[in-house]
Enzyme design. Structure first.
Site, PDB file in Angstrom:
ATOM      1  N   ALA A  82       0.837  -1.200   0.000  1.00 52.86           N
ATOM      2  CA  ALA A  82       0.000   0.000   0.000  1.00 52.86           C
ATOM      3  C   ALA A  82       0.870   1.249   0.000  1.00 52.86           C
ATOM      4  O   ALA A  82       1.993   1.249   0.510  1.00 52.86           O
ATOM      5  CB  ALA A  82      -0.918  -0.009   1.222  1.00 52.86           C
ATOM      6  N   SER A 134      -9.209 -10.538   3.545  1.00 52.26           N
ATOM      7  CA  SER A 134      -8.861 -11.042   4.867  1.00 52.26           C
ATOM      8  C   SER A 134      -8.770 -12.565   4.837  1.00 52.26           C
ATOM      9  O   SER A 134      -9.566 -13.232   4.186  1.00 52.26           O
ATOM     10  CB  SER A 134      -9.913 -10.617   5.900  1.00 52.26           C
ATOM     11  N   GLY A 135      -7.795 -13.084   5.568  1.00 56.49           N
ATOM     12  CA  GLY A 135      -7.627 -14.529   5.621  1.00 56.49           C
ATOM     13  C   GLY A 135      -6.181 -14.942   5.471  1.00 56.49           C
ATOM     14  O   GLY A 135      -5.857 -16.127   5.576  1.00 56.49           O
ATOM     15  N   GLY A 136      -5.309 -13.950   5.209  1.00 54.97           N
ATOM     16  CA  GLY A 136      -3.892 -14.247   5.096  1.00 54.97           C
ATOM     17  C   GLY A 136      -3.571 -15.146   3.910  1.00 54.97           C
ATOM     18  O   GLY A 136      -4.352 -15.267   2.958  1.00 54.97           O
ATOM     19  N   LYS A 189     -12.233  -2.997   5.618  1.00 53.25           N
ATOM     20  CA  LYS A 189     -11.045  -3.786   5.947  1.00 53.25           C
ATOM     21  C   LYS A 189     -10.246  -3.123   7.078  1.00 53.25           C
ATOM     22  O   LYS A 189      -9.697  -3.807   7.954  1.00 53.25           O
ATOM     23  CB  LYS A 189     -10.158  -3.947   4.708  1.00 53.25           C
ATOM     24  N   HIS A 192     -12.096  -3.847  10.245  1.00 52.11           N
ATOM     25  CA  HIS A 192     -11.884  -5.280  10.508  1.00 52.11           C
ATOM     26  C   HIS A 192     -10.527  -5.506  11.158  1.00 52.11           C
ATOM     27  O   HIS A 192     -10.412  -6.208  12.166  1.00 52.11           O
ATOM     28  CB  HIS A 192     -11.987  -6.042   9.185  1.00 52.11           C
ATOM     29  N   ASN A 193      -9.478  -4.898  10.586  1.00 52.01           N
ATOM     30  CA  ASN A 193      -8.140  -5.064  11.139  1.00 52.01           C
ATOM     31  C   ASN A 193      -8.020  -4.426  12.515  1.00 52.01           C
ATOM     32  O   ASN A 193      -7.324  -4.945  13.395  1.00 52.01           O
ATOM     33  CB  ASN A 193      -7.098  -4.456  10.190  1.00 52.01           C
ATOM     34  N   GLU A 196      -9.328  -6.734  14.953  1.00 51.32           N
ATOM     35  CA  GLU A 196      -8.354  -7.809  15.132  1.00 51.32           C
ATOM     36  C   GLU A 196      -7.212  -7.360  16.044  1.00 51.32           C
ATOM     37  O   GLU A 196      -6.717  -8.150  16.862  1.00 51.32           O
ATOM     38  CB  GLU A 196      -7.813  -8.250  13.771  1.00 51.32           C
ATOM     39  N   ARG A 293       1.248  -1.913  20.804  1.00 51.56           N
ATOM     40  CA  ARG A 293       2.145  -2.293  19.707  1.00 51.56           C
ATOM     41  C   ARG A 293       3.269  -1.263  19.547  1.00 51.56           C
ATOM     42  O   ARG A 293       4.426  -1.613  19.315  1.00 51.56           O
ATOM     43  CB  ARG A 293       1.370  -2.418  18.392  1.00 51.56           C
TER      44      ARG A 293
END
Length: 329
Positions: A82, A134-136, A189, A192-193, A196, A293
């Site tokens: 990105a 998503s799902g790697g 997304k 979503h992240n 996560e 993080r």
């Protein structure tokens, strides 16, 4: 020679797996990679000769050859980092594309960048789609959650392809649907992240409590996470936490005990927090996960500060049997 249904640029593991997934669902795929780190082992040639051998995938050596290999309207799927790389590739593609052609960005782009790109391509009669995936690596190969958004006009063309590579719900419904205009796909997304991030921070803190406050061993913690994964906490992250806790290295030691306590990030969690501030919407758990993080990444600083501040060692508060009984209850 028959033209390809879709072209994919970016042959990292995610890109390779998506190309294989598409080909496995009956689509002809053209691939190209913009960098050649080792001329003796060209990434495209290596992919075609090994993982893509015998598949309905054609390798190309130049961007012009890549675009020429595609059916009209041309559909180009970008699986690159990105940021500037997306703008650079889009700029290089535009002189080779025509009205009605489609560019799909499958990376974790900022939704504001995607909104800008959608408008820029509209002005040239082309369509840009920001598509969260998503799902790697496993999801890319076997079925991902796919979140497309942007130029609505592109959806009838790309819908069959994207839905074919999506994971399936228990009732067979593909985990793919049009999200909305502009940067909607990448916005979903991003959120979503962000969620996560929060989940992973909760798991990390739970691991800390089990290990340091309850003095549990890796196998004992794995047992607990496996039991949780059989109930209402069932999830992919809980499942892989148990697996990671059990995983041993070649020498026999547990992998978890050798991993550096420093987490990286690609930005989606941070963008979620920034957007929550812009919208005056509390996002406490995700914000704290981002801060954790950030702090964990400063390993050298943490080591330095540990020499200046007193550290009180934690002592276990329960024995194992009491812990297991309480957790199961």
């Amino acid at each position: 020679m028959e033209k390809a249904d879709i072209g994919l640029i970016g042959l990292g593991v995610m890109g390779q797996n998506l190309a294989l997934n598409l080909a496995g669902k009956g689509w002809k795929v053209a691939v190209w990679n913009r960098t050649v780190p080792d001329k003796e082992e060209h990434i495209v040639d290596n992919f075609i000769a090994k993982r893509a051998q015998g598949k309905n995938i054609v390798g190309t050596q130049t961007l012009e050859e890549f675009v020429d290999a595609l059916k009209t309207p041309k559909v180009v799927f970008l699986m690159v980092q990105a940021g500037p790389a997306v703008d650079e590739l889009t700029g290089n593609l535009l002189p080779l594309l025509h009205e009605g052609d489609i560019i799909i960005d499958g990376g974790n782009s900022n939704f504001e960048d995607t909104e800008r790109r959608v408008k820029e391509l509209y002005e040239k009669g082309m369509y840009f789609v920001g598509c969260g995936i998503s799902g790697g690596e496993e999801g890319a190969l076997h079925g991902a959650s796919v979140m497309p958004g942007g130029a609505q006009e592109a959806w009838p063309v790309i819908q069959p392809m994207l839905k074919s590579i999506a994971a399936r719900a228990e009732d067979g419904t593909p985990c793919c649907e049009w999200v909305g205009p502009g940067g909607a796909g990448h916005y979903v997304k991003m959120v979503h992240n962000g969620i996560e991030y929060g989940d992973m921070e909760l798991i990390a803190e739970t691991y800390y409590a089990l290990k340091h406050l309850l003095a549990l061993k890796n196998e004992q913690m794995a047992d607990i996470f496996e039991r949780w994964n059989q109930g209402r906490l069932k999830s992919y992250l809980i499942e892989i936490t148990a697996a990671i806790l059990r995983h041993k290295e070649c020498g026999g030691g547990y992998l978890i005990d050798s991993i550096l306590d420093a987490a990286g990030q690609k930005g989606t969690g941070r963008w979620s927090v920034i957007n929550s501030l812009q919208l005056n919407t509390p996002l406490d758990v995700i914000a704290e996960a981002v801060f954790a993080r950030n702090l964990s990444a400063e390993k050298s600083l943490r080591v330095l500060m540990a020499k200046h501040y007193m550290h009180i060692e934690n002592h276990p508060v329960y024995n194992y049997q009491d812990t297991v009984s309480g957790l199961e209850g």
